[in-house]
Design a protein around this motif. Structure first.
Motif, PDB file in Angstrom:
ATOM      1  N   ASP A  94       0.815  -1.217   0.000  1.00  0.00           N
ATOM      2  CA  ASP A  94       0.000   0.000   0.000  1.00  0.00           C
ATOM      3  C   ASP A  94       0.848   1.267   0.000  1.00  0.00           C
ATOM      4  O   ASP A  94       0.360   2.347  -0.351  1.00  0.00           O
ATOM      5  N   TYR A  95       2.094   1.163   0.415  1.00  0.00           N
ATOM      6  CA  TYR A  95       2.971   2.324   0.520  1.00  0.00           C
ATOM      7  C   TYR A  95       3.949   2.436  -0.645  1.00  0.00           C
ATOM      8  O   TYR A  95       4.620   3.461  -0.802  1.00  0.00           O
ATOM      9  N   TYR A  96       4.051   1.396  -1.434  1.00  0.00           N
ATOM     10  CA  TYR A  96       5.112   1.329  -2.440  1.00  0.00           C
ATOM     11  C   TYR A  96       4.996   2.436  -3.498  1.00  0.00           C
ATOM     12  O   TYR A  96       5.970   3.131  -3.802  1.00  0.00           O
ATOM     13  N   ALA A  97       3.802   2.601  -4.070  1.00  0.00           N
ATOM     14  CA  ALA A  97       3.632   3.554  -5.178  1.00  0.00           C
ATOM     15  C   ALA A  97       3.962   4.982  -4.752  1.00  0.00           C
ATOM     16  O   ALA A  97       4.655   5.720  -5.470  1.00  0.00           O
ATOM     17  N   ASN A  98       3.488   5.385  -3.567  1.00  0.00           N
ATOM     18  CA  ASN A  98       3.749   6.754  -3.105  1.00  0.00           C
ATOM     19  C   ASN A  98       5.239   6.998  -2.881  1.00  0.00           C
ATOM     20  O   ASN A  98       5.772   8.056  -3.243  1.00  0.00           O
ATOM     21  N   SER A  99       5.907   6.013  -2.287  1.00  0.00           N
ATOM     22  CA  SER A  99       7.340   6.166  -2.048  1.00  0.00           C
ATOM     23  C   SER A  99       8.113   6.213  -3.360  1.00  0.00           C
ATOM     24  O   SER A  99       9.056   6.994  -3.513  1.00  0.00           O
ATOM     25  N   PHE A 100       7.715   5.395  -4.317  1.00  0.00           N
ATOM     26  CA  PHE A 100       8.387   5.377  -5.613  1.00  0.00           C
ATOM     27  C   PHE A 100       8.304   6.747  -6.289  1.00  0.00           C
ATOM     28  O   PHE A 100       9.267   7.205  -6.913  1.00  0.00           O
ATOM     29  N   SER A 101       7.157   7.406  -6.136  1.00  0.00           N
ATOM     30  CA  SER A 101       6.986   8.715  -6.775  1.00  0.00           C
ATOM     31  C   SER A 101       7.816   9.805  -6.101  1.00  0.00           C
ATOM     32  O   SER A 101       8.061  10.855  -6.699  1.00  0.00           O
ATOM     33  N   ARG A 102       8.259   9.562  -4.863  1.00  0.00           N
ATOM     34  CA  ARG A 102       9.008  10.579  -4.110  1.00  0.00           C
ATOM     35  C   ARG A 102      10.511  10.514  -4.352  1.00  0.00           C
ATOM     36  O   ARG A 102      11.203  11.518  -4.228  1.00  0.00           O
ATOM     37  N   ILE A 103      11.025   9.335  -4.628  1.00  0.00           N
ATOM     38  CA  ILE A 103      12.482   9.192  -4.656  1.00  0.00           C
ATOM     39  C   ILE A 103      13.059   9.612  -6.011  1.00  0.00           C
ATOM     40  O   ILE A 103      12.371   9.576  -7.030  1.00  0.00           O
ATOM     41  N   HIS A 104      14.318  10.014  -5.993  1.00  0.00           N
ATOM     42  CA  HIS A 104      15.035  10.400  -7.213  1.00  0.00           C
ATOM     43  C   HIS A 104      16.348   9.624  -7.254  1.00  0.00           C
ATOM     44  O   HIS A 104      17.027   9.453  -6.240  1.00  0.00           O
ATOM     45  N   PHE A 105      16.715   9.146  -8.424  1.00  0.00           N
ATOM     46  CA  PHE A 105      17.911   8.332  -8.538  1.00  0.00           C
ATOM     47  C   PHE A 105      18.421   8.351  -9.981  1.00  0.00           C
ATOM     48  O   PHE A 105      17.699   8.705 -10.919  1.00  0.00           O
ATOM     49  N   THR A 106      19.674   7.966 -10.136  1.00  0.00           N
ATOM     50  CA  THR A 106      20.254   7.776 -11.464  1.00  0.00           C
ATOM     51  C   THR A 106      20.429   6.278 -11.696  1.00  0.00           C
ATOM     52  O   THR A 106      20.455   5.476 -10.741  1.00  0.00           O
ATOM     53  N   LYS A 107      20.560   5.908 -12.957  1.00  0.00           N
ATOM     54  CA  LYS A 107      20.725   4.495 -13.283  1.00  0.00           C
ATOM     55  C   LYS A 107      22.005   3.944 -12.675  1.00  0.00           C
ATOM     56  O   LYS A 107      22.030   2.817 -12.149  1.00  0.00           O
ATOM     57  N   LEU A 108      23.080   4.718 -12.727  1.00  0.00           N
ATOM     58  CA  LEU A 108      24.346   4.273 -12.151  1.00  0.00           C
ATOM     59  C   LEU A 108      24.213   4.060 -10.646  1.00  0.00           C
ATOM     60  O   LEU A 108      24.745   3.088 -10.090  1.00  0.00           O
ATOM     61  N   GLN A 109      23.496   4.952  -9.978  1.00  0.00           N
ATOM     62  CA  GLN A 109      23.311   4.848  -8.522  1.00  0.00           C
ATOM     63  C   GLN A 109      22.619   3.542  -8.149  1.00  0.00           C
ATOM     64  O   GLN A 109      23.072   2.817  -7.260  1.00  0.00           O
ATOM     65  N   VAL A 110      21.509   3.233  -8.830  1.00  0.00           N
ATOM     66  CA  VAL A 110      20.754   2.026  -8.450  1.00  0.00           C
ATOM     67  C   VAL A 110      21.499   0.759  -8.853  1.00  0.00           C
ATOM     68  O   VAL A 110      21.393  -0.269  -8.176  1.00  0.00           O
ATOM     69  N   LEU A 111      22.276   0.815  -9.944  1.00  0.00           N
ATOM     70  CA  LEU A 111      23.096  -0.341 -10.311  1.00  0.00           C
ATOM     71  C   LEU A 111      24.140  -0.630  -9.237  1.00  0.00           C
ATOM     72  O   LEU A 111      24.360  -1.791  -8.849  1.00  0.00           O
ATOM     73  N   LYS A 112      24.772   0.416  -8.713  1.00  0.00           N
ATOM     74  CA  LYS A 112      25.768   0.240  -7.656  1.00  0.00           C
ATOM     75  C   LYS A 112      25.137  -0.349  -6.396  1.00  0.00           C
ATOM     76  O   LYS A 112      25.729  -1.215  -5.737  1.00  0.00           O
ATOM     77  N   ILE A 113      23.941   0.142  -6.065  1.00  0.00           N
ATOM     78  CA  ILE A 113      23.247  -0.383  -4.870  1.00  0.00           C
ATOM     79  C   ILE A 113      22.916  -1.859  -5.075  1.00  0.00           C
ATOM     80  O   ILE A 113      23.122  -2.692  -4.181  1.00  0.00           O
ATOM     81  N   GLY A 114      22.381  -2.188  -6.237  1.00  0.00           N
ATOM     82  CA  GLY A 114      22.033  -3.576  -6.519  1.00  0.00           C
ATOM     83  C   GLY A 114      23.232  -4.496  -6.412  1.00  0.00           C
ATOM     84  O   GLY A 114      23.155  -5.577  -5.802  1.00  0.00           O
ATOM     85  N   ILE A 115      24.364  -4.080  -6.983  1.00  0.00           N
ATOM     86  CA  ILE A 115      25.588  -4.888  -6.918  1.00  0.00           C
ATOM     87  C   ILE A 115      26.063  -5.030  -5.477  1.00  0.00           C
ATOM     88  O   ILE A 115      26.464  -6.120  -5.034  1.00  0.00           O
ATOM     89  N   ALA A 116      26.030  -3.949  -4.719  1.00  0.00           N
ATOM     90  CA  ALA A 116      26.503  -3.976  -3.330  1.00  0.00           C
ATOM     91  C   ALA A 116      25.689  -4.956  -2.484  1.00  0.00           C
ATOM     92  O   ALA A 116      26.254  -5.737  -1.695  1.00  0.00           O
ATOM     93  N   ILE A 117      24.371  -4.931  -2.637  1.00  0.00           N
ATOM     94  CA  ILE A 117      23.515  -5.796  -1.821  1.00  0.00           C
ATOM     95  C   ILE A 117      23.655  -7.253  -2.240  1.00  0.00           C
ATOM     96  O   ILE A 117      23.834  -8.144  -1.389  1.00  0.00           O
ATOM     97  N   LEU A 118      23.596  -7.529  -3.526  1.00  0.00           N
ATOM     98  CA  LEU A 118      23.717  -8.914  -3.982  1.00  0.00           C
ATOM     99  C   LEU A 118      25.099  -9.481  -3.668  1.00  0.00           C
ATOM    100  O   LEU A 118      25.234 -10.672  -3.367  1.00  0.00           O
TER     101      LEU A 118
END
Length: 381
Positions: A43-67
């Protein structure tokens, strides 16, 4: 408020099994000293998604770090677009972090179930948030369930589910069998049995009283025909009785889509078999007051069937296949069957009134005391 509880179900004591379990946990946690708040994550996912700002490189780095931290990078081999998957992990992490930042809490209780939310235990651990898990069932043992990560079918991804559960400080399960299995893997699962919310319990007690003054006839089979294990079990019983043209007892099939699906499949059923579809609570109460027994024939799965305990409280004998009994072995009022001939035999017998089940006070008190102690330890630092 010191506890944030993340669920995937509405807290509805009259809903399906998942909603009932969430309602039970809501009622139990009303007793803790620090208070808690329950959120339905999606129920909270869509609203939070609309609030955040990111670059493709940023989210790729996060994904690699967590995995990388949790040794999950090998799953990229199963993905047609591994870069997209990595980016989605990064975006989902930022959304989850934003949701969590919307609340003031110290610890999390995670009702961890669905495979598509595989990431939540990893994200909580990555953020340094202590949590305990209350899986409604081990999803990797539910027939037909597919891992979001590896695309393996149950039960071949059990080790994936166990891996994320190791991150929890404590695990509480709805069935004896799952607690035992987790202990084999040294994960320390503790049994927290289902018990209906008080308003449902009071309603079931009234049915028990009404049944003392009614003539009993026939049997009820209830469940959603869109749930694969439930549908398969229902179909096997109907297959058997649809060939019994002289069968004299009415059998009522009730639940979501049971009328549309089974009327289409069994057009030549004898009149004694009635497909009712979804029915009102009032009509269900009437049937539970009048039928001789409830038949449960569900295929192998994990968890525990909440309706078994509820029907026993209502004083209704249960004719149950061995695979469905699970945590209710050797309970008064349950009549196990191993072949469908035995169902017919039970319907010809006089079935006794089940004993009233006992409230699981010891297990629930242990859970409440554990949570209170867990919070106090954190508060000392």
């Amino acid at each position: 408020m010191k506890i944030l509880r993340i669920s995937f179900f509405d807290s509805n004591p009259w809903g399906d099994g998942g909603a009932k379990r969430t309602a039970q946990i809501t009622e139990i946690l009303s007793r803790i000293e620090s208070g808690e708040q329950c959120i339905k994550f999606e129920d909270y996912y869509a609203n939070s998604f609309s609030r955040i700002h990111f670059t493709k490189l940023q989210v790729l780095k996060i994904g690699i770090a967590i995995l990388s931290r949790y040794k999950l990078l090998y799953h990229l081999a199963n993905k047609k677009r591994p870069h997209t998957f990595l980016a989605n992990v990064g975006v989902t992490f930022l959304v989850t972090k934003d949701i969590l930042n919307s609340f003031v809490f110290e610890r999390v209780i995670l009702e961890n179930t669905r495979s598509e939310y595989w990431y939540l235990p990893y994200f909580l651990d990555y953020l340094g948030i202590d949590f305990i898990a209350l899986p409604h069932n081990l999803e990797a043992l539910v027939p037909g369930q597919v891992s979001f990560l590896s695309q393996k079918r149950a039960p071949n991804w059990l080790t994936e589910e166990l891996k994320k559960l190791t991150l929890a400080e404590k695990l509480f399960t709805i069935s004896h069998e799952e607690a035992w299995l987790l202990s084999i893997y040294q994960l320390g699962g503790t049994y927290l049995p289902y018990w209906p919310a008080d308003e449902v319990y009071q309603h079931l007690k009234k049915i028990r009283v009404k049944r003392k003054n009614t003539e009993k006839q026939g049997a009820l089979i209830i469940g959603s025909a869109t749930n694969p294990p439930t549908y398969q079990g229902m179909a096997l019983v109907i297959d058997y009785f649809s060939n019994k043209k002289s069968f004299q007892y009415p059998i009522y099939l009730a639940g979501y889509q049971t009328d549309k699906i089974f009327n289409h499949l069994y057009k030549d059923c004898p009149d004694t078999i009635q497909f009712l579809g979804a029915i009102s609570q009032e009509r269900l109460t009437e049937l539970l007051t009048e039928v001789k027994c409830v038949i449960i024939n569900q295929q192998n799965s994990s968890g525990a069937l909440t309706k078994i305990l509820e029907f026993l409280i209502a004083g209704i004998p249960l004719v149950v296949n061995q695979e469905s009994i699970r945590s209710y072995q050797n309970v008064n009022g349950i009549y196990p069957f191993y072949c469908h001939d035995q169902i017919e035999s039970y319907l010809d017998q006089k079935l006794g009134i089940p004993s009233m089940p006992q409230y699981p006070e010891r297990e629930i008190n242990y859970f409440v005391n554990f949570v209170n102690t867990w919070i106090q330890k954190r508060s000392q630092f």
